[in-house]
Design a protein around this motif. Structure first.
Motif, PDB file in Angstrom:
ATOM      1  N   ASP A 222      34.103  35.054  29.129  1.00  0.00           N
ATOM      2  CA  ASP A 222      33.949  33.985  30.130  1.00  0.00           C
ATOM      3  C   ASP A 222      35.084  32.965  30.108  1.00  0.00           C
ATOM      4  O   ASP A 222      35.089  32.032  30.904  1.00  0.00           O
ATOM      5  N   THR A 223      36.072  33.150  29.221  1.00  0.00           N
ATOM      6  CA  THR A 223      37.230  32.248  29.264  1.00  0.00           C
ATOM      7  C   THR A 223      38.397  32.881  30.036  1.00  0.00           C
ATOM      8  O   THR A 223      39.465  32.286  30.147  1.00  0.00           O
ATOM      9  N   VAL A 224      38.172  34.086  30.530  1.00  0.00           N
ATOM     10  CA  VAL A 224      39.223  34.746  31.331  1.00  0.00           C
ATOM     11  C   VAL A 224      38.965  34.427  32.804  1.00  0.00           C
ATOM     12  O   VAL A 224      37.844  34.596  33.290  1.00  0.00           O
ATOM     13  N   ASN A 225      39.970  33.936  33.500  1.00  0.00           N
ATOM     14  CA  ASN A 225      39.835  33.698  34.947  1.00  0.00           C
ATOM     15  C   ASN A 225      40.014  35.034  35.654  1.00  0.00           C
ATOM     16  O   ASN A 225      41.060  35.663  35.498  1.00  0.00           O
ATOM     17  N   VAL A 226      38.991  35.436  36.401  1.00  0.00           N
ATOM     18  CA  VAL A 226      39.014  36.789  36.961  1.00  0.00           C
ATOM     19  C   VAL A 226      38.895  36.779  38.484  1.00  0.00           C
ATOM     20  O   VAL A 226      37.999  36.149  39.040  1.00  0.00           O
ATOM     21  N   GLU A 227      39.782  37.512  39.117  1.00  0.00           N
ATOM     22  CA  GLU A 227      39.753  37.702  40.563  1.00  0.00           C
ATOM     23  C   GLU A 227      40.119  39.160  40.829  1.00  0.00           C
ATOM     24  O   GLU A 227      41.071  39.653  40.206  1.00  0.00           O
ATOM     25  N   GLY A 228      39.393  39.826  41.706  1.00  0.00           N
ATOM     26  CA  GLY A 228      39.645  41.249  41.928  1.00  0.00           C
ATOM     27  C   GLY A 228      40.429  41.513  43.199  1.00  0.00           C
ATOM     28  O   GLY A 228      41.052  40.612  43.769  1.00  0.00           O
ATOM     29  N   ILE A 229      40.342  42.778  43.650  1.00  0.00           N
ATOM     30  CA  ILE A 229      41.159  43.157  44.819  1.00  0.00           C
ATOM     31  C   ILE A 229      40.310  43.485  46.044  1.00  0.00           C
ATOM     32  O   ILE A 229      40.833  43.976  47.040  1.00  0.00           O
ATOM     33  N   SER A 230      38.991  43.205  45.976  1.00  0.00           N
ATOM     34  CA  SER A 230      38.161  43.706  47.082  1.00  0.00           C
ATOM     35  C   SER A 230      38.473  43.015  48.410  1.00  0.00           C
ATOM     36  O   SER A 230      38.096  43.525  49.459  1.00  0.00           O
ATOM     37  N   ASN A 231      39.159  41.857  48.361  1.00  0.00           N
ATOM     38  CA  ASN A 231      39.485  41.194  49.638  1.00  0.00           C
ATOM     39  C   ASN A 231      40.911  41.450  50.110  1.00  0.00           C
ATOM     40  O   ASN A 231      41.365  40.858  51.091  1.00  0.00           O
ATOM     41  N   ILE A 232      41.613  42.326  49.386  1.00  0.00           N
ATOM     42  CA  ILE A 232      43.015  42.582  49.766  1.00  0.00           C
ATOM     43  C   ILE A 232      43.069  43.219  51.165  1.00  0.00           C
ATOM     44  O   ILE A 232      42.317  44.144  51.466  1.00  0.00           O
ATOM     45  N   LYS A 233      43.985  42.690  51.974  1.00  0.00           N
ATOM     46  CA  LYS A 233      44.126  43.213  53.338  1.00  0.00           C
ATOM     47  C   LYS A 233      45.449  43.987  53.441  1.00  0.00           C
ATOM     48  O   LYS A 233      46.471  43.570  52.896  1.00  0.00           O
ATOM     49  N   GLN A 234      45.381  45.067  54.208  1.00  0.00           N
ATOM     50  CA  GLN A 234      46.577  45.874  54.479  1.00  0.00           C
ATOM     51  C   GLN A 234      47.716  44.982  55.008  1.00  0.00           C
ATOM     52  O   GLN A 234      48.878  45.152  54.676  1.00  0.00           O
ATOM     53  N   ARG A 235      47.324  43.993  55.823  1.00  0.00           N
ATOM     54  CA  ARG A 235      48.304  43.094  56.439  1.00  0.00           C
ATOM     55  C   ARG A 235      49.123  42.338  55.378  1.00  0.00           C
ATOM     56  O   ARG A 235      50.333  42.157  55.511  1.00  0.00           O
ATOM     57  N   ASP A 236      48.440  41.907  54.308  1.00  0.00           N
ATOM     58  CA  ASP A 236      49.153  41.175  53.250  1.00  0.00           C
ATOM     59  C   ASP A 236      50.080  42.105  52.470  1.00  0.00           C
ATOM     60  O   ASP A 236      51.153  41.699  52.042  1.00  0.00           O
ATOM     61  N   ILE A 237      49.627  43.352  52.308  1.00  0.00           N
ATOM     62  CA  ILE A 237      50.479  44.316  51.598  1.00  0.00           C
ATOM     63  C   ILE A 237      51.762  44.539  52.412  1.00  0.00           C
ATOM     64  O   ILE A 237      52.864  44.587  51.866  1.00  0.00           O
TER      65      ILE A 237
END
Ligand code: NAP
Ligand code: HSE
Length: 429
Positions: A222-237
């Protein structure tokens, strides 16, 4: 007295379990010679006795009764390849019954590694977990042994094969997120709950294990700040590529004067950076030590045979350990509690994509918001506007996260800005 045969109990015959059996069949003679002893898998725990297996095994080896394996006094080694946290009771029982344990279970080692390793030590046994991070890439041993002369300053890694596979296919082949995920699952890379991969949890577990060893500390999940990739958009890539970057899910651990900084998040990585060339299910870990400088480990981070390769290497070590060719004094971390630096205090560069009204003063408003919080801009592009709406993409120079967040708050209140579409961190080195 030296044993003639080492009897092993396998818990799980899924992707990795099948890989292990396959390697033992394929390289049996070499494994025997390196281990200095014949290795026999005596029993295998599964859920479903009738299921078709990816490897040929004698059906009489299969059981659904864990006690048949754990309570067998002939079995000296338990290889745990079931996954999940519920298996902790089996691992504890095995250690209390003086069995060695090998596992690929990062969830377990990240959340209960310290007490389990103590239990192992108290029983004169050990837990081997090379396969828990980086699939087939040797990472645990190098951190414990080969880099032991260093104070480790920083780790930066791509340590989840599923998400790297998805991002690579989206980037290089324009594949849809859901299709790429389905392929990663079909190829056996994903966890039973693929949410653990997608939301960065699997990578965070692995970072806990690596950072614990690298920084000689007990790293709490719980001390690791975690964010995943499920919101990644093709447009940003696509925009990232246009700006000279690719998008990767990174796990970053640093030991700073103020404490440990631990995070998992998607980030734009320059196309010239070695991590940008880590494609598909491959993983890589950069380690910066105060003596060695920068070292990078690279290879297949998931899958039956690569992960099985790490498990069987552990098995060879256990066998040599049992036959006293190698001492059981494996150097673990001291599990010291160390201060953790809040994310807000860390420095990051950011990528921001937003929709703005195509009207005078928008750029000035943005520049104002950033300059108020001392965030300086590195790149900015505006696409041709459609129906009075302009898409703006910008990249900042590194600044404290709290300053960037404050600038974002000003921007959100500014009437010329219609929507903030995406925010990602950017790394340069
Ligand atoms: P998997 O394909 O789902 O296999 C799990 C195995 O455990 C199956 O054989 C299953 O039996 C058995 N099992 C699960 N729960 C059970 C229960 N309650 N009782 C009896 N048997 C049970 O998983 P995997 O991909 O091999 O992963 C295993 C471990 O390795 C996990 O900790 C994972 O995180 C780790 N790991 C995986 C990879 C990878 O690339 N897949 C890489 C590195 C580490 P049935 O077959 O009968 O259902
Ligand atoms: N699900 C994990 C991954 C398996 O994709 O990296 C390897 O630990």
């Amino acid at each position: 007295m030296e044993k003639e045969t080492l009897k092993v109990g396998l818990l799980g015959l899924g992707t990795v379990g099948s890989g292990v059996m396959n390697i033992l069949q394929m390289n049996g003679e070499q494994v025997r010679s390196r281990a200095g002893i014949s290795i026999v898998v005596k029993k295998i725990l599964v859920r479903d006795l009738k299921k078709e297996r990816a490897v040929e095994v004698d059906p009489s080896l299969l059981t659904t009764d864990a006690a048949e394996i754990l309570q067998d006094p002939e079995i000296d080694v338990i290889i745990e390849l079931m996954g999940g946290l519920a298996v902790r009771q089996y691992v504890e029982e095995a250690l209390r019954l003086k069995k060695f344990v090998i596992t690929a279970n990062k969830d377990l080692m990240a959340t209960a590694g310290a007490p389990l390793l103590r239990l192992a030590r108290d029983n004169g046994r050990n837990i081997y977990y090379e396969a828990s991070v980086g699939g087939g890439i040797p990472l645990i041993r190098p951190l414990k042994h080969s880099l032991g002369a260093n104070r480790i300053l920083r780790l930066v890694g791509i340590i989840n094969g599923t998400t790297n596979y998805i991002l690579t296919r989206m980037d290089l082949e324009n594949m849809e997120f859901a299709d790429a995920l389905a392929e990663a699952q079909a190829r056996g890379f994903a966890e039973q709950d693929p949410g653990n991969d997608l939301e960065g949890i699997d990578a965070a577990y692995k970072l806990c294990i690596l950072a614990g060893l690298a920084f000689n500390s007990q790293v709490h999940f719980d001390t690791v700040n975690v964010e995943g990739i499920s919101n990644i958009k093709q447009r940003d890539i696509l925009y990232a590529r246009e700006l000279g970057f690719t998008v990767k899910l990174l796990a970053i651990g640093e030991e700073k004067a103020e404490g440990l900084a631990l995070r998992v998040h998607p980030a734009l990585v320059p196309l010239t950076h070695p991590l940008a060339g880590v494609l598909y299910e491959n993983n890589a870990l950069y380690v910066e030590g105060n003596a060695v400088g920068e070292v990078m480990f690279y290879g297949p981070g998931a899958g039956a045979m690569p992960t099985g390769s790490s498990v069987v290497a552990d098995l060879i070590d256990v066998a040599r350990n049992i036959n006293h060719q190698v001492e059981n004094g494996i150097m673990e971390t001291d599990f010291l509690d160390k201060k953790v630096v809040p994310l807000e205090e860390l420095e990051s560069a950011f990528y921001l994509r937003l929709l703005a009204a195509d009207q005078p003063g928008v750029f000035a408003g943005l520049a104002n918001a950033f300059s108020k919080e001392k965030v300086s801009l590195d790149m900015i592009i505006q696409k041709r506007s459609r129906e009075g709406e302009a898409e703006i993409v910008l990249v900042t120079h590194p600044e404290k996260e709290k300053n960037f967040n404050a600038a974002l708050t000003h921007i959100q209140k500014f009437s010329g800005i219609k929507a903030i579409k995406s925010v990602y961190r950017v790394i340069r080195k």
